[in-house]
Design a protein around this motif. Structure first.
Motif, short mmCIF file in Angstrom:
data_model
loop_
_atom_site.label_atom_id
_atom_site.label_comp_id
_atom_site.label_asym_id
_atom_site.label_seq_id
_atom_site.Cartn_x
_atom_site.Cartn_y
_atom_site.Cartn_z
N ARG A 4 0.95 -1.25 -0.01
CA ARG A 4 0.12 -0.10 -0.20
C ARG A 4 0.69 1.41 0.22
O ARG A 4 1.85 1.44 0.66
CB ARG A 4 -0.88 0.07 1.21
CG ARG A 4 -0.34 0.88 2.33
CD ARG A 4 0.38 -0.11 3.25
NE ARG A 4 1.35 -0.09 4.68
CZ ARG A 4 1.83 1.10 5.25
NH1 ARG A 4 2.21 1.89 4.44
NH2 ARG A 4 1.62 1.49 6.41
N ALA A 6 0.23 4.92 1.21
CA ALA A 6 -0.63 5.54 2.40
C ALA A 6 -0.53 7.23 2.26
O ALA A 6 0.39 6.76 3.68
CB ALA A 6 -0.42 4.53 3.24
N PRO A 7 -0.67 7.96 1.57
CA PRO A 7 -0.33 9.44 2.21
C PRO A 7 -1.60 10.43 2.78
O PRO A 7 -2.51 9.37 2.26
CB PRO A 7 -0.16 9.95 0.42
CG PRO A 7 -0.88 9.25 -0.08
CD PRO A 7 -1.20 7.87 0.33
N SER A 8 -0.90 11.29 3.17
CA SER A 8 -2.39 11.69 4.04
C SER A 8 -2.35 13.09 3.53
O SER A 8 -1.70 13.68 2.77
CB SER A 8 -1.47 12.39 5.50
OG SER A 8 -1.04 11.39 6.35
N GLU A 40 -4.87 7.75 4.27
CA GLU A 40 -4.43 8.42 4.84
C GLU A 40 -5.23 10.47 6.20
O GLU A 40 -4.63 10.35 5.92
CB GLU A 40 -3.53 8.35 5.77
CG GLU A 40 -3.11 6.93 5.40
CD GLU A 40 -1.99 5.95 6.50
OE1 GLU A 40 -0.86 6.72 6.83
OE2 GLU A 40 -2.40 4.77 6.25
N TYR A 197 -2.19 7.96 14.28
CA TYR A 197 -1.51 7.32 13.17
C TYR A 197 -1.32 5.55 12.99
O TYR A 197 -1.40 5.13 12.45
CB TYR A 197 -0.55 8.55 11.97
CG TYR A 197 0.96 7.24 11.71
CD1 TYR A 197 0.24 6.31 10.40
CD2 TYR A 197 2.04 7.52 12.44
CE1 TYR A 197 0.96 5.71 9.70
CE2 TYR A 197 2.60 6.30 11.77
CZ TYR A 197 2.38 5.69 10.48
OH TYR A 197 3.00 5.21 9.89
N CYS A 201 -3.02 2.75 10.97
CA CYS A 201 -2.48 2.56 9.90
C CYS A 201 -2.42 0.76 10.40
O CYS A 201 -1.99 -0.26 9.90
CB CYS A 201 -0.62 2.97 10.52
SG CYS A 201 1.16 1.55 9.45
N ARG A 215 8.11 2.00 2.76
CA ARG A 215 7.93 3.69 3.53
C ARG A 215 9.11 3.64 3.50
O ARG A 215 10.17 3.11 3.59
CB ARG A 215 6.46 3.74 4.67
CG ARG A 215 7.50 2.26 5.64
CD ARG A 215 6.15 2.81 6.65
NE ARG A 215 6.77 2.31 8.09
CZ ARG A 215 6.00 1.44 9.15
NH1 ARG A 215 4.60 2.22 8.90
NH2 ARG A 215 6.57 1.45 10.24
N LEU A 219 9.84 6.69 9.18
CA LEU A 219 9.20 5.65 9.57
C LEU A 219 9.74 3.63 10.47
O LEU A 219 9.02 3.43 10.91
CB LEU A 219 7.87 5.77 9.00
CG LEU A 219 6.88 6.76 8.70
CD1 LEU A 219 6.04 6.51 7.17
CD2 LEU A 219 5.89 7.03 9.96
N1 GLU Z 1 0.44 8.45 5.86
C1 GLU Z 1 1.83 8.50 6.10
C2 GLU Z 1 2.33 9.22 5.51
O1 GLU Z 1 2.42 10.01 4.30
C3 GLU Z 1 2.33 7.40 5.85
C4 GLU Z 1 2.25 6.03 6.84
C5 GLU Z 1 2.78 4.99 6.15
O2 GLU Z 1 3.84 4.09 4.99
O3 GLU Z 1 2.80 3.59 7.43
O4 GLU Z 1 4.08 9.84 5.84
#
Ligand code: GLU
Length: 298
Positions: A4, A6-8, A40, A197, A201, A215, A219
């Motif tokens: 996945r 998963a951008p905010s 996200e 988050y 997540c 990612r 993170l």
């Molecule tokens: N939503 C997070 C972000 O934009 C990424 C989360 C993830 O990949 O676990 O930095």
């Protein structure tokens, strides 16, 4: 394999997002898997529909495709709430009424403030010892609170320290053992936003059957905490593949908040998809091919 991106949706995507999305897409392609897009958007104040739309446009411009409809976290608050309720009922999370100011004041007369991997002060546990009755009274009185993981109890509730497999950017698995205690009693939910988050997540990675989390390396420190939450909630632990970050020309981290050049600005300035791939390949020593040449997703 299910990956996945998963951008905010709280800003426009930049080069670092493009790298992450392409790393995801390439891995899924190599393994005959699927790449999902997950929005996200639990932060209701900062998430904006125009950014969400721009994410889809930018990813399509990159040549990526993904199954629709995408999962949007704001549609799953009830599920996050249920997971939080379960942790509270098991005595593994508790309401905390401390303001940032109260936490800062606690450390004011001490030498230094211990911090978690994100740089937030480690919570000194002020609300941990409140009685069930005190908690209920303060909640009933309408006081604002966050839900914090009781780290000591959480660690005691799992038989062994959380472990996972880390591949970085390669194909060799590394056995990792995390130290989630570095996060202390971390916030996992809020009254107004019933998830952090971290919780949303790990919940969604399980709900969507994610096998490989690709990612940014920023993170990586959160993974120990994520692996602990997976144990506590009986979710499977995916494999992790943290990749290097694309840095600014001054060597700093690209960030929406710093106004780092966005994909739309680069595009408006005439950069083509081929040009973008060449730029990333040059900066990162990579070998990205045009994603449109990837076979169709299963
Ligand atoms: N939503 C997070 C972000 O934009 C990424 C989360 C993830 O990949 O676990 O930095």
């Amino acid at each position: 394999m299910i990956c996945r991106f998963a951008p905010s949706p709280n800003g426009f995507l930049h080069l670092g997002h493009a790298y992450s999305a392409l790393m995801n897409a390439r891995l899924a392609r190599r393994h005959g898997g699927t790449l999902l897009l997950r929005i996200e958007d639990i932060d209701r104040a900062r998430s904006k529909p125009q950014f969400e739309q721009a994410i889809r446009e930018d990813l399509a411009w990159l040549g990526l495709d993904w199954p629709r409809p995408e999962r949007r976290q704001s549609e799953f608050f009830a599920a996050y709430r249920a997971a939080l309720d379960q942790l509270v009922a098991r005595g593994l999370a508790y309401p905390c009424f401390c303001t940032r100011g109260a936490i800062a004041a606690h450390f004011a007369d001490k030498t230094g403030t211990p911090r978690d991997p994100d740089g937030s002060p480690l919570y000194p546990g002020l609300c941990r010892a409140l009685s069930p009755r005190q908690r209920a009274e303060r909640i009933a009185a309408g006081e604002t609170f966050a839900l914090r993981l009781d780290m000591a109890r959480a660690l005691a509730a799992v038989p062994t320290p959380p472990r996972w497999r880390e591949f970085f950017e390669g194909e060799t698995p590394h056995a990792m053992t995390g130290r989630p205690e570095l996060w202390g009693d971390v916030v996992i939910g809020r009254r107004d936003t019933p998830a952090s988050y971290h919780l949303a997540c790990v919940h969604d990675d399980a709900a969507q059957g994610i096998t490989d989390v690709v990612r940014g390396a920023d993170l990586a420190p959160a993974t120990a905490l994520h692996a602990l939450l997976q144990r506590l909630l009986n979710y499977p632990t995916p494999d992790y593949r943290h990749h290097r970050l694309v840095l600014d020309s001054d060597g700093g981290k690209l960030a929406k908040s710093k106004g780092s050049t966005t994909l739309r600005e680069l595009r408006a300035a005439g950069l083509t998809r081929a040009g973008l791939l060449a730029l990333l390949n040059e900066r990162m020593g990579g070998d990205f091919a045009d994603p449109r040449s990837f076979p169709a997703q299963k």
